[in-house]
Design a protein around this motif. Structure first.
Motif, mmCIF file in Angstrom:
data_model
loop_
_atom_site.group_PDB
_atom_site.id
_atom_site.type_symbol
_atom_site.label_atom_id
_atom_site.label_comp_id
_atom_site.label_asym_id
_atom_site.label_seq_id
_atom_site.Cartn_x
_atom_site.Cartn_y
_atom_site.Cartn_z
ATOM 1 N N THR A 114 0.846 -1.181 0.000
ATOM 2 C CA THR A 114 0.000 0.000 0.000
ATOM 3 C C THR A 114 0.891 1.244 0.000
ATOM 4 O O THR A 114 2.010 1.213 0.512
ATOM 5 C CB THR A 114 -0.931 0.031 1.224
ATOM 6 N N PHE A 115 0.351 2.315 -0.583
ATOM 7 C CA PHE A 115 1.146 3.529 -0.734
ATOM 8 C C PHE A 115 0.321 4.739 -0.308
ATOM 9 O O PHE A 115 -0.910 4.706 -0.306
ATOM 10 C CB PHE A 115 1.579 3.713 -2.199
ATOM 11 N N LYS A 116 1.026 5.798 0.011
ATOM 12 C CA LYS A 116 0.368 7.067 0.295
ATOM 13 C C LYS A 116 1.030 8.160 -0.531
ATOM 14 O O LYS A 116 2.227 8.117 -0.814
ATOM 15 C CB LYS A 116 0.442 7.414 1.779
ATOM 16 N N LYS A 117 0.210 9.125 -0.933
ATOM 17 C CA LYS A 117 0.729 10.226 -1.731
ATOM 18 C C LYS A 117 1.502 11.189 -0.842
ATOM 19 O O LYS A 117 1.046 11.561 0.233
ATOM 20 C CB LYS A 117 -0.419 10.948 -2.431
ATOM 21 N N VAL A 118 2.682 11.588 -1.305
ATOM 22 C CA VAL A 118 3.519 12.538 -0.576
ATOM 23 C C VAL A 118 3.638 13.802 -1.418
ATOM 24 O O VAL A 118 3.935 13.735 -2.608
ATOM 25 C CB VAL A 118 4.925 11.950 -0.309
ATOM 26 N N SER A 119 3.407 14.933 -0.806
ATOM 27 C CA SER A 119 3.501 16.196 -1.545
ATOM 28 C C SER A 119 4.955 16.551 -1.825
ATOM 29 O O SER A 119 5.817 16.420 -0.943
ATOM 30 C CB SER A 119 2.859 17.336 -0.745
ATOM 31 N N PHE A 120 5.226 16.971 -3.054
ATOM 32 C CA PHE A 120 6.532 17.568 -3.324
ATOM 33 C C PHE A 120 6.612 18.852 -2.502
ATOM 34 O O PHE A 120 5.631 19.589 -2.376
ATOM 35 C CB PHE A 120 6.673 17.911 -4.811
ATOM 36 N N LYS A 121 7.770 19.130 -1.958
ATOM 37 C CA LYS A 121 7.904 20.336 -1.144
ATOM 38 C C LYS A 121 7.975 21.589 -2.008
ATOM 39 O O LYS A 121 7.456 22.636 -1.656
ATOM 40 C CB LYS A 121 9.143 20.232 -0.252
ATOM 41 N N SER A 122 8.645 21.477 -3.137
ATOM 42 C CA SER A 122 8.773 22.602 -4.066
ATOM 43 C C SER A 122 9.320 22.041 -5.372
ATOM 44 O O SER A 122 9.441 20.824 -5.530
ATOM 45 C CB SER A 122 9.718 23.666 -3.503
ATOM 46 N N GLU A 123 9.680 22.911 -6.291
ATOM 47 C CA GLU A 123 10.312 22.443 -7.524
ATOM 48 C C GLU A 123 11.774 22.072 -7.287
ATOM 49 O O GLU A 123 12.272 21.092 -7.813
ATOM 50 C CB GLU A 123 10.228 23.528 -8.607
ATOM 51 N N GLN A 124 12.462 22.869 -6.473
ATOM 52 C CA GLN A 124 13.915 22.753 -6.367
ATOM 53 C C GLN A 124 14.418 22.107 -5.072
ATOM 54 O O GLN A 124 15.626 22.006 -4.889
ATOM 55 C CB GLN A 124 14.545 24.151 -6.483
ATOM 56 N N ASP A 125 13.524 21.690 -4.185
ATOM 57 C CA ASP A 125 13.976 21.095 -2.922
ATOM 58 C C ASP A 125 14.948 19.945 -3.189
ATOM 59 O O ASP A 125 14.715 19.104 -4.062
ATOM 60 C CB ASP A 125 12.775 20.565 -2.129
ATOM 61 N N LYS A 126 16.051 19.918 -2.436
ATOM 62 C CA LYS A 126 17.108 18.932 -2.703
ATOM 63 C C LYS A 126 16.639 17.492 -2.501
ATOM 64 O O LYS A 126 17.120 16.579 -3.167
ATOM 65 C CB LYS A 126 18.309 19.217 -1.802
ATOM 66 N N LYS A 127 15.705 17.281 -1.589
ATOM 67 C CA LYS A 127 15.248 15.925 -1.315
ATOM 68 C C LYS A 127 13.923 15.607 -1.992
ATOM 69 O O LYS A 127 13.778 14.571 -2.636
ATOM 70 C CB LYS A 127 15.115 15.713 0.199
ATOM 71 N N GLU A 128 12.958 16.491 -1.847
ATOM 72 C CA GLU A 128 11.615 16.218 -2.361
ATOM 73 C C GLU A 128 11.167 17.298 -3.343
ATOM 74 O O GLU A 128 10.029 17.764 -3.316
ATOM 75 C CB GLU A 128 10.618 16.095 -1.199
ATOM 76 N N GLY A 129 12.075 17.707 -4.234
ATOM 77 C CA GLY A 129 11.759 18.693 -5.250
ATOM 78 C C GLY A 129 11.303 18.041 -6.536
ATOM 79 O O GLY A 129 11.959 17.123 -7.043
#
Length: 286
Positions: A45-60
């Motif tokens: 099972t999975f959950k949706k994770v929001s991107f933090k921004s366009e350029q975030d080093k980890k979740e961009g």
């Protein structure tokens, strides 16, 4: 006259046909029951994770999609595509109708061997991320009106007949020079040379660079487009953007091409919180 023996044979034949039909129907029912009785087995099972921004080093969004572009977007074949990940390298010029300049986040060049006249297509890639800060529909509408639409208009108009010819030609020449410079510095040069040889098997080596230049110019005047990559996009907003972009005509009276992708970041639900697993899913909007 039908004899008693013949009559019996006819009746026996009818009985055999009836039994055969019944057996077939029972078999089909059993097979159908087998198919419908199979349960769906959930492996993860999975959950949706929001991107933090366009350029975030980890979740961009931009950084992640750039790194996994050809794995995420499977209908762009890596063999026939070149992604130039040079944010702010390509700049549109100011004109009478456009006071501000624009910078696409990347440039995507694709090759279509079947299109002998203009085998290269250039798409200006624009990454947009609502992320955690623009979750409400009102905030997204405001961002659409004030940022996304003006940005795509700047890109579309740069190569449209709405822009004066001199400005248009200068932009095309500048961008081609930058493209050729980037290609020479990477392994993509060999890829592009192979594209030329597929169309012109007997071409001489010294003529290849000139042919590349000609095809790039051709793409800017009749095979140019925009690829929007975004984390959330309603069908209504997508249709609005499509109509706006395609309203601009190139030098050869072709519509500027519009494509869009919605990309989501998914996290696998697991007890192992120290090593989370992430996945990307995408949807092409039409």
């Amino acid at each position: 006259k039908i004899t008693l023996k013949e009559l019996l044979e006819i009746e026996l034949l009818k009985i055999e046909k009836s039994l055969s039909r019944k057996t077939l129907e029972e078999t089909e029912e059993v097979e159908e029951t087998k198919e419908t009785s199979e349960e769906i087995v959930i492996k993860s099972t999975f959950k949706k994770v929001s991107f933090k921004s366009e350029q975030d080093k980890k979740e961009g969004l931009e950084r992640i999609v750039n790194d996994y572009f050809f794995e995420v977007v499977d209908y762009y074949e890596e063999e026939n595509s070149i992604l130039i990940k040079k944010n702010r390298m390509f700049k549109t010029m100011k004109s009478e109708h456009r006071a501000m300049q624009g910078y696409p986040d990347a440039l995507l060049i694709t090759f279509n061997e079947k299109n002998k006249i203009s085998p290269f297509r250039i798409e200006m890639v624009e990454y947009e991320c609502h992320g955690e800060s623009r979750k409400s529909s009102n905030r997204q509408q405001e961002y659409m009106d004030k940022h996304i639409i003006p940005q795509l208009v700047r890109f579309s108009s740069s190569f449209s007949i709405i822009t004066e010819e001199k400005t248009r030609i200068n932009t095309i020449n500048n961008w081609i020079e930058l493209i050729e410079q980037v290609i020479i510095e990477t392994e993509d040069e060999e890829k592009m040379v192979n594209w030329i040889k597929k169309i012109h098997p007997k071409i001489k080596e010294r003529a290849i660079d000139k042919q590349i230049n000609e095809y790039l110019k051709k793409s800017f005047i009749d095979n140019i487009g925009i690829l929007l990559i975004i984390d959330e996009l309603t069908s209504e907003h997508n249709n609005t953007l499509k109509n706006i972009v395609q309203s601009f005509k190139t030098t050869n009276e072709k519509n500027v091409i519009y494509n869009s992708l919605v990309v989501n970041l998914m996290q696998k639900i697991s007890n192992n919180i120290n090593e989370p697993e992430y996945y990307l899913i995408f949807q092409q909007k039409t």
